[in-house]
Each structure stands twice: as structure tokens, then as C-alpha cells.
Design a protein around this motif. Sequence first.
Motif, PDB file in Angstrom:
ATOM      1  N   LEU A 107       0.828  -1.205   0.000  1.00 27.36           N
ATOM      2  CA  LEU A 107       0.000   0.000   0.000  1.00 27.36           C
ATOM      3  C   LEU A 107       0.863   1.257   0.000  1.00 27.36           C
ATOM      4  O   LEU A 107       0.530   2.256  -0.637  1.00 27.36           O
ATOM      5  CB  LEU A 107      -0.912   0.016   1.230  1.00 27.36           C
ATOM      6  CG  LEU A 107      -2.077  -0.969   1.283  1.00 27.36           C
ATOM      7  CD1 LEU A 107      -2.841  -0.790   2.582  1.00 27.36           C
ATOM      8  CD2 LEU A 107      -3.004  -0.788   0.095  1.00 27.36           C
ATOM      9  N   ASP A 108       1.988   1.192   0.693  1.00 26.09           N
ATOM     10  CA  ASP A 108       2.829   2.376   0.811  1.00 26.09           C
ATOM     11  C   ASP A 108       3.504   2.735  -0.508  1.00 26.09           C
ATOM     12  O   ASP A 108       3.999   3.849  -0.662  1.00 26.09           O
ATOM     13  CB  ASP A 108       3.892   2.146   1.892  1.00 26.09           C
ATOM     14  CG  ASP A 108       4.445   3.442   2.432  1.00 26.09           C
ATOM     15  OD1 ASP A 108       3.647   4.309   2.818  1.00 26.09           O
ATOM     16  OD2 ASP A 108       5.683   3.600   2.449  1.00 26.09           O
ATOM     17  N   PHE A 160      -8.629   2.212  -3.287  1.00 26.77           N
ATOM     18  CA  PHE A 160      -8.543   0.753  -3.138  1.00 26.77           C
ATOM     19  C   PHE A 160      -9.046   0.296  -1.772  1.00 26.77           C
ATOM     20  O   PHE A 160      -9.846  -0.641  -1.673  1.00 26.77           O
ATOM     21  CB  PHE A 160      -7.095   0.309  -3.352  1.00 26.77           C
ATOM     22  CG  PHE A 160      -6.881  -1.160  -3.131  1.00 26.77           C
ATOM     23  CD1 PHE A 160      -7.355  -2.097  -4.040  1.00 26.77           C
ATOM     24  CD2 PHE A 160      -6.216  -1.613  -2.007  1.00 26.77           C
ATOM     25  CE1 PHE A 160      -7.155  -3.456  -3.839  1.00 26.77           C
ATOM     26  CE2 PHE A 160      -6.008  -2.966  -1.793  1.00 26.77           C
ATOM     27  CZ  PHE A 160      -6.476  -3.886  -2.710  1.00 26.77           C
ATOM     28  N   ILE A 161      -8.581   0.951  -0.714  1.00 25.38           N
ATOM     29  CA  ILE A 161      -8.983   0.540   0.635  1.00 25.38           C
ATOM     30  C   ILE A 161     -10.479   0.740   0.837  1.00 25.38           C
ATOM     31  O   ILE A 161     -11.179  -0.133   1.363  1.00 25.38           O
ATOM     32  CB  ILE A 161      -8.181   1.314   1.700  1.00 25.38           C
ATOM     33  CG1 ILE A 161      -6.725   0.855   1.693  1.00 25.38           C
ATOM     34  CG2 ILE A 161      -8.785   1.121   3.079  1.00 25.38           C
ATOM     35  CD1 ILE A 161      -6.516  -0.582   2.105  1.00 25.38           C
ATOM     36  N   LEU A 162     -10.978   1.890   0.429  1.00 28.64           N
ATOM     37  CA  LEU A 162     -12.404   2.158   0.619  1.00 28.64           C
ATOM     38  C   LEU A 162     -13.273   1.177  -0.156  1.00 28.64           C
ATOM     39  O   LEU A 162     -14.268   0.671   0.370  1.00 28.64           O
ATOM     40  CB  LEU A 162     -12.731   3.590   0.198  1.00 28.64           C
ATOM     41  CG  LEU A 162     -12.296   4.692   1.156  1.00 28.64           C
ATOM     42  CD1 LEU A 162     -12.441   6.054   0.495  1.00 28.64           C
ATOM     43  CD2 LEU A 162     -13.100   4.654   2.448  1.00 28.64           C
ATOM     44  N   HIS A 163     -12.896   0.884  -1.398  1.00 26.56           N
ATOM     45  CA  HIS A 163     -13.745   0.023  -2.226  1.00 26.56           C
ATOM     46  C   HIS A 163     -13.468  -1.461  -2.023  1.00 26.56           C
ATOM     47  O   HIS A 163     -14.374  -2.243  -1.724  1.00 26.56           O
ATOM     48  CB  HIS A 163     -13.572   0.365  -3.705  1.00 26.56           C
ATOM     49  CG  HIS A 163     -14.427  -0.472  -4.603  1.00 26.56           C
ATOM     50  ND1 HIS A 163     -13.945  -1.609  -5.227  1.00 26.56           N
ATOM     51  CD2 HIS A 163     -15.736  -0.381  -4.945  1.00 26.56           C
ATOM     52  CE1 HIS A 163     -14.921  -2.165  -5.931  1.00 26.56           C
ATOM     53  NE2 HIS A 163     -16.013  -1.434  -5.773  1.00 26.56           N
ATOM     54  N   ASP A 164     -12.217  -1.882  -2.163  1.00 24.99           N
ATOM     55  CA  ASP A 164     -11.903  -3.302  -2.146  1.00 24.99           C
ATOM     56  C   ASP A 164     -11.882  -3.906  -0.748  1.00 24.99           C
ATOM     57  O   ASP A 164     -12.149  -5.092  -0.594  1.00 24.99           O
ATOM     58  CB  ASP A 164     -10.570  -3.556  -2.825  1.00 24.99           C
ATOM     59  CG  ASP A 164     -10.684  -3.547  -4.339  1.00 24.99           C
ATOM     60  OD1 ASP A 164     -10.190  -4.474  -4.982  1.00 24.99           O
ATOM     61  OD2 ASP A 164     -11.291  -2.603  -4.875  1.00 24.99           O
ATOM     62  N   VAL A 165     -11.552  -3.122   0.262  1.00 27.71           N
ATOM     63  CA  VAL A 165     -11.473  -3.650   1.619  1.00 27.71           C
ATOM     64  C   VAL A 165     -12.727  -3.329   2.420  1.00 27.71           C
ATOM     65  O   VAL A 165     -13.322  -4.210   3.041  1.00 27.71           O
ATOM     66  CB  VAL A 165     -10.218  -3.122   2.345  1.00 27.71           C
ATOM     67  CG1 VAL A 165     -10.161  -3.658   3.770  1.00 27.71           C
ATOM     68  CG2 VAL A 165      -8.951  -3.513   1.581  1.00 27.71           C
ATOM     69  N   ALA A 185      -8.525   2.125  -8.288  1.00 31.87           N
ATOM     70  CA  ALA A 185      -8.618   0.872  -7.549  1.00 31.87           C
ATOM     71  C   ALA A 185      -8.093  -0.296  -8.373  1.00 31.87           C
ATOM     72  O   ALA A 185      -7.451  -1.214  -7.848  1.00 31.87           O
ATOM     73  CB  ALA A 185     -10.062   0.615  -7.119  1.00 31.87           C
ATOM     74  N   SER A 186      -8.359  -0.267  -9.672  1.00 29.43           N
ATOM     75  CA  SER A 186      -7.885  -1.333 -10.551  1.00 29.43           C
ATOM     76  C   SER A 186      -6.364  -1.363 -10.609  1.00 29.43           C
ATOM     77  O   SER A 186      -5.738  -2.434 -10.557  1.00 29.43           O
ATOM     78  CB  SER A 186      -8.462  -1.140 -11.957  1.00 29.43           C
ATOM     79  OG  SER A 186      -7.979  -2.124 -12.839  1.00 29.43           O
ATOM     80  N   SER A 187      -5.753  -0.177 -10.696  1.00 29.77           N
ATOM     81  CA  SER A 187      -4.292  -0.090 -10.716  1.00 29.77           C
ATOM     82  C   SER A 187      -3.705  -0.607  -9.410  1.00 29.77           C
ATOM     83  O   SER A 187      -2.712  -1.359  -9.404  1.00 29.77           O
ATOM     84  CB  SER A 187      -3.869   1.358 -10.960  1.00 29.77           C
ATOM     85  OG  SER A 187      -2.477   1.511 -10.834  1.00 29.77           O
ATOM     86  N   ARG A 208      -1.209  -4.100  -8.384  1.00 25.44           N
ATOM     87  CA  ARG A 208       0.001  -4.103  -7.559  1.00 25.44           C
ATOM     88  C   ARG A 208      -0.093  -5.151  -6.455  1.00 25.44           C
ATOM     89  O   ARG A 208       0.872  -5.861  -6.169  1.00 25.44           O
ATOM     90  CB  ARG A 208       0.216  -2.728  -6.932  1.00 25.44           C
ATOM     91  CG  ARG A 208       0.502  -1.619  -7.909  1.00 25.44           C
ATOM     92  CD  ARG A 208       1.087  -0.437  -7.181  1.00 25.44           C
ATOM     93  NE  ARG A 208       1.098   0.754  -7.986  1.00 25.44           N
ATOM     94  CZ  ARG A 208       1.858   1.811  -7.747  1.00 25.44           C
ATOM     95  NH1 ARG A 208       2.676   1.788  -6.713  1.00 25.44           N
ATOM     96  NH2 ARG A 208       1.807   2.875  -8.509  1.00 25.44           N
ATOM     97  N   VAL A 209      -1.262  -5.225  -5.837  1.00 26.43           N
ATOM     98  CA  VAL A 209      -1.454  -6.198  -4.765  1.00 26.43           C
ATOM     99  C   VAL A 209      -1.348  -7.611  -5.308  1.00 26.43           C
ATOM    100  O   VAL A 209      -0.706  -8.493  -4.724  1.00 26.43           O
ATOM    101  CB  VAL A 209      -2.818  -5.974  -4.082  1.00 26.43           C
ATOM    102  CG1 VAL A 209      -3.129  -7.114  -3.117  1.00 26.43           C
ATOM    103  CG2 VAL A 209      -2.826  -4.641  -3.343  1.00 26.43           C
TER     104      VAL A 209
END
Length: 304
Positions: free
Chosen positions: A129-130, A140-145, A168-170, A174-175
Motif C-alpha cells: 500500500l505504501d 482501493f482501501i475504501l472500495h476493495d477492503v 482501484a484497478s491499478s 500491484r497487490v
Amino acid sequence: MTTPSDPSLNAIMSERSQLINLAYRLLGSLADAEDAVQETYTRWFAMSRREREAIESPGAWVTRVAGRVCLNLLDSARARRERYVGEWLPEPLPDRTEWISLPSGGATADPADRVTLDESVNMAFLVVLDSMTPAERVAFILHDVFRYPFAEVAEIVGRTPAACRQLASSARRRVRESRPSTTPASREAGIVRDFKRAWEARDIDALIGLLAPDATATGDGGGRASAELHPVEGAEHVARFFAVRAGAAPGLTILERTVNGRPGLVARQDGVTVTVYAFEVSGDRIRHIWAVRNPDKLRPWTAG
């Protein structure tokens, strides 16, 4: 004057644990997360009673504001990181279930390859994430998590829902690219335990056998504790580094502890926590070791 029986006050105060969970994942620091949540509540109480009563959903309001506060903090953190001495690592968390498994808000979940709440707090995930831009991380955090729809994410990030979807897709790519092969927690705990025993015995060959050939050890002392300014790379170099450290610190006690939801180790000197170690295990080998020695980041380990 707002009183404790005020329904809107009850609504926002009941969101505090959720906000801390969200802010920690956005910022990688419990101290910063607490500051962000405090700033959110400060803004709430700075409004007049009429302004507060006009807000239809106080819980949604504090989430939006907390998200924006975190986004601003992430933007300013880049400048702070340039002045940081040595490597910067997220603040490690002790085993506290409310930091890991708190249910998310009421937004619906898409059938995507999302991470779970417990996975989203582990050190490997936070390090990835960093590497993201602040907007990518927040979207990403708001939507995927936390399962917020992109329409709500857009209000926080200040971009269109379509743009947030791309962010979020980008981040998701990475994840996905950084995820190691899944190792059951029980097996991972056994590997970390074997590492501890080999470390205490200063058995370099055993340590090398537990490490992936390209293993990396990263230390974060923040200029306030002795730590390597650059990562140590390669199984043999990492093994020798830990073996030397074992002999240089008499009286050091190494304990098995849960660190950010995964098996880890804690080093104590005279009963005081001086280092917290988080591990990433792939298959039967340790790929990454993160050692946090910065006293400011060890506050949750010494306060209780």
C-alpha cells in the motif's frame, strides 16, 4: 448544546472503531490514525447544532471527512518521508481483534478478487500500500477492503466514479503481483519458530535453510534506534546479520507474538519491547523480514 443523548452524537461515536480501522489501513500508523479520527470529530463539533442536524447520515459524514483527512495526510507524508532517517515501515500492531476483524460498513461487495480485513492489516500488504499514490490507496482501501461503492469513494477522493474505479484497478494489480503463495498460518508459525531457534543458536546454516535465496530484511529505526539504513539482501547476508545481532545483545529475549495478524517475533531488553519483527513466508521459506525499532512506532507494544 449537544448532549450524550443526542442521536447524531451516538451515531458518530459508534463509528470510532470503524474509523480507526479505516485510517490505520490508509496511513499505516496507529498514532496518525488516531490523530485523523480526532481531527474528524473536531470538525464535527466545530459546526453549529443546526448544521449538524441538517446532516442526514452522521456516520457517513464522519467516514467521508476521515477519508479526506487521511488523503491530505498521505499527500503531506511524502515530504516527511524524504526527511526520514533510514527505511520507513508501517507501525506494527499487537494482536488485537478489533484492529483485524471489525465488520465493514453497509456497502455492497462486488464479486471481485478482494482482500479480507485480516489480510489488509498484515505487514506485507501495508508495505505494498505504501508504494501506491495517495489516491490509489484511498480508492482501493475504501472500495476493495471496506466495500464502499465508487460513487461514495468519488466524494472522498474528489474524482469521478470512473476515475476511482481506474485507481482501484491499478492498486489491485500491484497487490496481485506482490502476493506470495499462500502459506497456512500454522505452517508459517512453525517456520517463524524455527527461525527464532536458529537465531538464538546463531546457527547460520539453519537460518539460510529457512530463508528464500533472495530474502530481504528491512529495519526501521527512524534515526532513534540502531538499524541498518538499507535493506539486507540475500539469504546468507540476512542469516549472518541476525547471527551477529544475537551475539551483540546479551540479555535479549525473543518472544513469539502475533504481529499484524500473522506470526511474528518480539525482542525485549530488560522487559522493554525494543524490536518487533514481521515476516512474509512463501511456501516453506521466509521472503521478507521487517524489523521495527523506532520507539515511536512501538507505543502500542509498551503502553499495555
